[in-house]
Design a protein around this motif. Structure first.
Motif, short mmCIF file in Angstrom:
data_model
loop_
_atom_site.label_atom_id
_atom_site.label_comp_id
_atom_site.label_asym_id
_atom_site.label_seq_id
_atom_site.Cartn_x
_atom_site.Cartn_y
_atom_site.Cartn_z
N LEU A 117 0.95 -1.16 -0.12
CA LEU A 117 -0.01 0.12 -0.05
C LEU A 117 0.95 1.15 0.00
CD1 LEU A 117 -2.79 1.49 0.36
CD2 LEU A 117 -2.22 1.26 2.73
N ARG A 118 0.67 1.96 -1.10
CA ARG A 118 1.50 3.21 -1.19
C ARG A 118 0.85 4.48 -1.25
NH1 ARG A 118 6.75 1.87 -5.22
NH2 ARG A 118 7.52 0.20 -3.87
N VAL A 119 1.35 5.66 -0.82
CA VAL A 119 0.87 7.11 -0.57
C VAL A 119 1.70 8.11 -1.42
CG1 VAL A 119 0.13 8.84 0.41
CG2 VAL A 119 -0.73 6.66 1.31
N ILE A 120 0.97 8.72 -2.19
CA ILE A 120 1.80 9.69 -2.97
C ILE A 120 0.97 11.22 -3.00
CG2 ILE A 120 0.78 9.12 -4.98
CD1 ILE A 120 3.50 9.66 -6.54
N GLY A 121 1.86 12.40 -3.04
CA GLY A 121 1.19 13.39 -3.10
C GLY A 121 0.43 13.60 -4.51
N SER A 122 -0.58 14.36 -4.47
CA SER A 122 -1.40 14.46 -5.73
C SER A 122 -0.65 15.02 -6.90
CB SER A 122 -2.63 15.05 -5.53
OG SER A 122 -2.63 16.30 -4.97
N ASP A 123 0.33 16.15 -6.27
CA ASP A 123 1.26 16.57 -7.39
C ASP A 123 2.51 15.85 -7.81
OD1 ASP A 123 2.48 16.65 -4.80
OD2 ASP A 123 2.74 18.96 -4.76
N GLY A 124 2.61 14.43 -7.03
CA GLY A 124 3.69 13.70 -7.28
C GLY A 124 4.82 13.57 -6.53
N SER A 125 4.46 14.33 -5.41
CA SER A 125 5.53 14.62 -4.06
C SER A 125 5.48 13.61 -3.18
CB SER A 125 5.55 16.05 -3.46
OG SER A 125 4.07 16.12 -3.02
N HIS A 126 6.65 13.15 -2.38
CA HIS A 126 6.49 12.25 -1.29
C HIS A 126 5.99 11.02 -1.29
CE1 HIS A 126 8.03 16.02 0.63
NE2 HIS A 126 6.78 16.56 0.42
N PRO A 127 6.38 10.39 -2.45
CA PRO A 127 5.88 8.86 -2.55
C PRO A 127 6.39 7.98 -1.46
CG PRO A 127 7.50 9.31 -4.13
CD PRO A 127 7.30 10.38 -3.65
N ARG A 128 5.57 7.24 -0.67
CA ARG A 128 6.18 6.47 0.43
C ARG A 128 5.33 5.04 0.38
NH1 ARG A 128 3.62 7.18 5.40
NH2 ARG A 128 1.89 8.60 5.16
N THR A 129 5.85 3.98 1.06
CA THR A 129 5.07 2.96 1.15
C THR A 129 4.56 2.85 2.71
OG1 THR A 129 6.50 1.49 -0.18
CG2 THR A 129 5.32 0.16 1.53
N VAL A 130 3.27 2.78 2.80
CA VAL A 130 2.65 2.72 3.98
C VAL A 130 2.74 1.48 4.72
CG1 VAL A 130 0.59 3.09 5.39
CG2 VAL A 130 1.50 4.80 3.47
N VAL A 165 -9.46 -4.55 6.50
CA VAL A 165 -8.36 -4.05 7.62
C VAL A 165 -8.59 -2.55 7.42
CG1 VAL A 165 -6.84 -6.14 7.29
CG2 VAL A 165 -6.31 -3.79 6.13
N ILE A 166 -7.94 -1.93 8.59
CA ILE A 166 -7.76 -0.63 8.53
C ILE A 166 -6.36 -0.32 8.83
CG2 ILE A 166 -7.96 1.65 10.09
CD1 ILE A 166 -10.75 0.96 10.31
N ILE A 167 -5.53 0.51 8.22
CA ILE A 167 -4.22 0.65 8.17
C ILE A 167 -3.95 2.18 8.59
CG2 ILE A 167 -1.91 0.59 7.04
CD1 ILE A 167 -3.10 -1.29 5.05
N ASP A 168 -3.05 2.48 9.50
CA ASP A 168 -2.85 3.85 9.84
C ASP A 168 -1.83 4.37 8.94
OD1 ASP A 168 -1.10 5.91 11.74
OD2 ASP A 168 -2.69 5.54 12.82
N VAL A 169 -2.06 5.61 8.43
CA VAL A 169 -1.30 6.40 7.31
C VAL A 169 -0.13 6.67 7.91
CG1 VAL A 169 -1.28 8.39 5.87
CG2 VAL A 169 -3.43 7.01 6.14
N ALA A 170 0.01 7.12 9.19
CA ALA A 170 1.32 7.53 9.91
C ALA A 170 2.37 6.48 10.03
CB ALA A 170 1.02 8.48 10.96
N ASP A 171 2.05 5.26 10.45
CA ASP A 171 3.03 4.35 10.74
C ASP A 171 2.50 3.03 10.40
OD1 ASP A 171 0.82 3.59 12.60
OD2 ASP A 171 1.72 4.01 14.28
N GLY A 172 1.71 2.86 9.55
CA GLY A 172 1.48 1.39 9.11
C GLY A 172 0.76 0.58 10.01
N ALA A 173 0.29 0.73 11.25
CA ALA A 173 -0.12 -0.02 12.13
C ALA A 173 -1.50 -0.66 11.69
CB ALA A 173 -0.60 0.67 13.54
N LEU A 174 -1.50 -1.75 11.75
CA LEU A 174 -2.80 -2.68 11.31
C LEU A 174 -3.77 -2.96 12.15
CD1 LEU A 174 -3.74 -4.25 8.36
CD2 LEU A 174 -2.45 -6.02 9.32
N ARG A 175 -5.14 -2.97 11.79
CA ARG A 175 -6.07 -3.62 12.70
C ARG A 175 -7.16 -4.16 11.81
NH1 ARG A 175 -11.06 -1.02 14.55
NH2 ARG A 175 -9.92 1.20 13.71
N VAL A 176 -7.36 -5.55 12.08
CA VAL A 176 -8.35 -6.25 11.26
C VAL A 176 -9.68 -6.21 11.69
CG1 VAL A 176 -8.94 -8.64 10.62
CG2 VAL A 176 -6.45 -7.98 10.78
#
Length: 244
Positions: A117-130, A165-176
């Protein structure tokens, strides 16, 4: 087989709809509430999972070509598209954050059954794997929580078992929230209520059924019950702004 479609609804109530056939060619089109086609967007191609931005000005969509797919953003006023991701394999199922500044999407390396699961800025900035589990688990992002802090996703393993599942965007913590036994069917469309307290989702009426109903699940997983039960095939489209 035959035809299938993906859709997204703008805040004004206009529907963006991707029409496709099993041959792989498709196009994106606008429809009003009466079902009248208002126009098309982009050239003919291989489009999947269009998602309208919260302000209704842009569409994020995965665009396939030569055995791969990337996320593109189309500006609805200009009618132009720009490529957002540059994955050698597959990026899929984009989902806008509530403020329209970020896009979550599924990622696949195309060779080692490695999904993330990845997140990226809508302007293409700061891509990262959550989140990246790395053990043959397909990850499909479905929706952001209204406060933008969590992402609702579906995990499907190679033995066909499925988890919501729910995944925390900040640290990737997972809750089923919900687990399913192995089987051919699973979760389909879903979304948080405007207050973030509930999740409506589409699910088969029975384990061996292809027809769906709409269910309501508490965001803490404490309560889960059918909201719409009907002999036909029902799908969750979205919440009304007031959540009622």
């Amino acid at each position: 087989y035959g035809t299938y479609g993906h859709f997204s609804v703008s805040p004004s109530g206009v529907l963006a709809y991707q029409i496709a056939t099993h041959t792989g060619g498709n196009r994106m089109a606008w429809f009003n509430r009466e079902g009248k086609e208002l126009g098309t967007l982009g050239p003919p191609g291989i489009y999947e999972c269009p998602a309208i931005s919260p302000d209704g000005s842009r569409i994020a969509v995965d665009v396939g070509a030569e055995g791969k797919a990337d996320i593109w953003i189309y500006d609805l006023k200009r009618g132009t598209g720009s490529r957002l991701t540059f994955n050698p394999a597959y990026d899929f199922n984009p989902s806008w954050s509530p403020d329209g500044k970020q896009i979550a999407y599924g990622w696949y390396d195309g060779k080692d059954f490695n999904y993330g699961l990845r997140v990226i800025g809508s302007d293409g900035s700061h891509p990262r794997t959550v989140y990246n589990k790395g053990d043959d688990v397909y990850i499909d992002p479905m929706a952001w929580s209204p406060d933008g802090k969590q992402i609702l996703a579906v995990f499907k393993s190679n033995n066909q078992s499925t988890e919501l599942v729910i995944i925390d965007v900040a640290d990737g913590a997972l809750r089923v929230l919900k687990k399913l036994k192995p089987g051919p069917f699973g979760f389909s469309t879903m979304g948080f209520s405007p207050d973030g307290r509930h999740i409506a989702y589409t699910f088969p009426q029975k384990n061996d059924e292809t027809h769906n109903d709409v269910f309501l699940l508490s965001a803490d997983g404490s309560r889960d019950f059918p909201l719409v039960t009907h002999p036909a095939d029902d799908y969750f489209l979205g919440w009304a702004p007031d959540g009622k």
